[in-house]
Design an enzyme around this catalytic site. Structure first.
Site, PDB file in Angstrom:
ATOM      1  CE1 TYR A   1      -3.147   2.992   0.531  1.00 42.78           C
ATOM      2  CE2 TYR A   1      -4.001   1.831   2.439  1.00 42.78           C
ATOM      3  CZ  TYR A   1      -4.081   2.872   1.540  1.00 42.78           C
ATOM      4  OH  TYR A   1      -5.097   3.793   1.652  1.00 42.78           O
TER       5      TYR A   1
ATOM      6  CE  LYS B   1      -6.359   1.572  -1.163  1.00 43.94           C
ATOM      7  NZ  LYS B   1      -6.119   3.017  -1.055  1.00 43.94           N
TER       8      LYS B   1
END
Ligand code: MN9
Length: 301
Positions: A137, A165
């Site tokens: 992330y 992400k």
């Protein structure tokens, strides 16, 4: 590591009851609403879910409720990042056992850590995830951790990492990691740049505003796949005129206010230290709630 984590995921909000506790009933009602809006995936316990304001037990409960309700119909990614790495690893084990399709974590935050420490952190998440694909992330604006493309390249190369992400407006970097790792899943993290991110090759997107207007993003994605760029851009513009208001009002508070007004959840508040929305923003948010409710019910567009 191969995986199929492509697609659109809601960055699920966490509804609370009137006492401020996690509401399992409203989590179920919200997840049904999201599915009705044609969003096929859930990213649970991320920034939008206010996870860093919740105890490990509360987070476990949220992961369990969502898994039981949605695992048969939807792809599920759990965000397990926390300030205390031992809590992260407990949550990763919990979600692996619940059958989550992916396990994701922000890098360790607050203290500055070395690159080696961050790499070791992700390796420990991979171990705890026990074969469940791990999703990095990257969110420099909130984590304070600024990865270079080279850093991301190395982390994406770890066995057990299925993708990332990418919550960054740096679409050049997104394109670079696409070029370096055609085999990994790249999920866009800023809803307002979904179309530009698709154009540099992302495999999907995770979005907070998918809680309220999933249908629009589903449509945008379909139009992009059909090569209808002007129409896709028109949908992006329509989304962004709402995002402009949310950013001014506070994104998470604004989203929950709209969900509350639409009758999807029973309280609008975010947890402290988030406060109430400034009253000046309420009329505009109420208007958006009416617009989206009409759209949801198929009365317009
Ligand atoms: O998870 C969200 N990221 C953050 C994705 O909130 C940090 C986005 O969906 C944004 O909230 C959204 C508004 O900027 O794009």
């Amino acid at each position: 590591m191969m995986s199929n984590l492509n697609g659109l995921y809601v960055a699920l909000a966490t509804p609370y009851d009137k006492q401020g506790n996690v509401s399992a009933d409203d989590l179920i009602s919200l997840s049904k609403f999201v599915r009705d809006n044609q969003i096929g995936g859930f990213y649970v316990g991320g920034s939008t879910g206010e996870s860093l304001l919740q105890s490990t037990d509360e987070r476990k409960e949220i992961f369990s409720v969502i898994a039981e309700e949605n695992r048969a119909t939807s792809k599920l990614i759990a965000h397990v990042g926390a300030v205390d790495t031992r809590e992260t690893l407990k949550l990763a084990r919990h979600c692996a056992a619940l059958g989550y399709n992916g396990i994701s974590a922000i890098p360790p935050i607050y203290y500055p850590y070395t690159k080696q420490e961050i790499t070791d952190f992700y390796k420990s998440v991979i171990d705890a995830s026990d074969g469940t694909p791990v999703v990095l992330y990257n969110i420099p604006a909130m984590s304070g951790v600024n990865f270079t493309t080279d850093d991301l390249d190395k982390l994406l190369s770890l066995d057990g990492v299925a993708g990332i992400k990418q919550t960054s407006n740096n679409t050049y970097q997104t394109e670079q990691i696409r070029r370096l790792h055609p085999e990994k899943t790249i999920l866009n993290g800023f809803d307002e740049i979904l179309l530009p991110a698709l154009s540099v090759g992302v495999d999907g997107s995770i979005g907070s505003t998918f809680n309220i207007m999933g249908k629009r993003y589903h449509k945008l994605n379909q139009l992009f796949s059909a090569g209808k760029m002007q129409e896709a851009l028109a949908v992006q513009h329509a989304c962004n005129s709402i995002i402009d208001v949310l950013v001014a009002a506070g994104v998470f508070k604004g989203i929950k206010h709209i969900l509350y007004k639409m009758g999807v959840i029973s309280t609008p508040e975010c947890r402290a230290p988030f406060g109430k929305i400034e009253s000046a923003f309420i009329p505009k948010l109420d208007e958006i709630a009416v617009e989206l409710k009409n759209e949801y019910e198929g009365l317009t567009r």
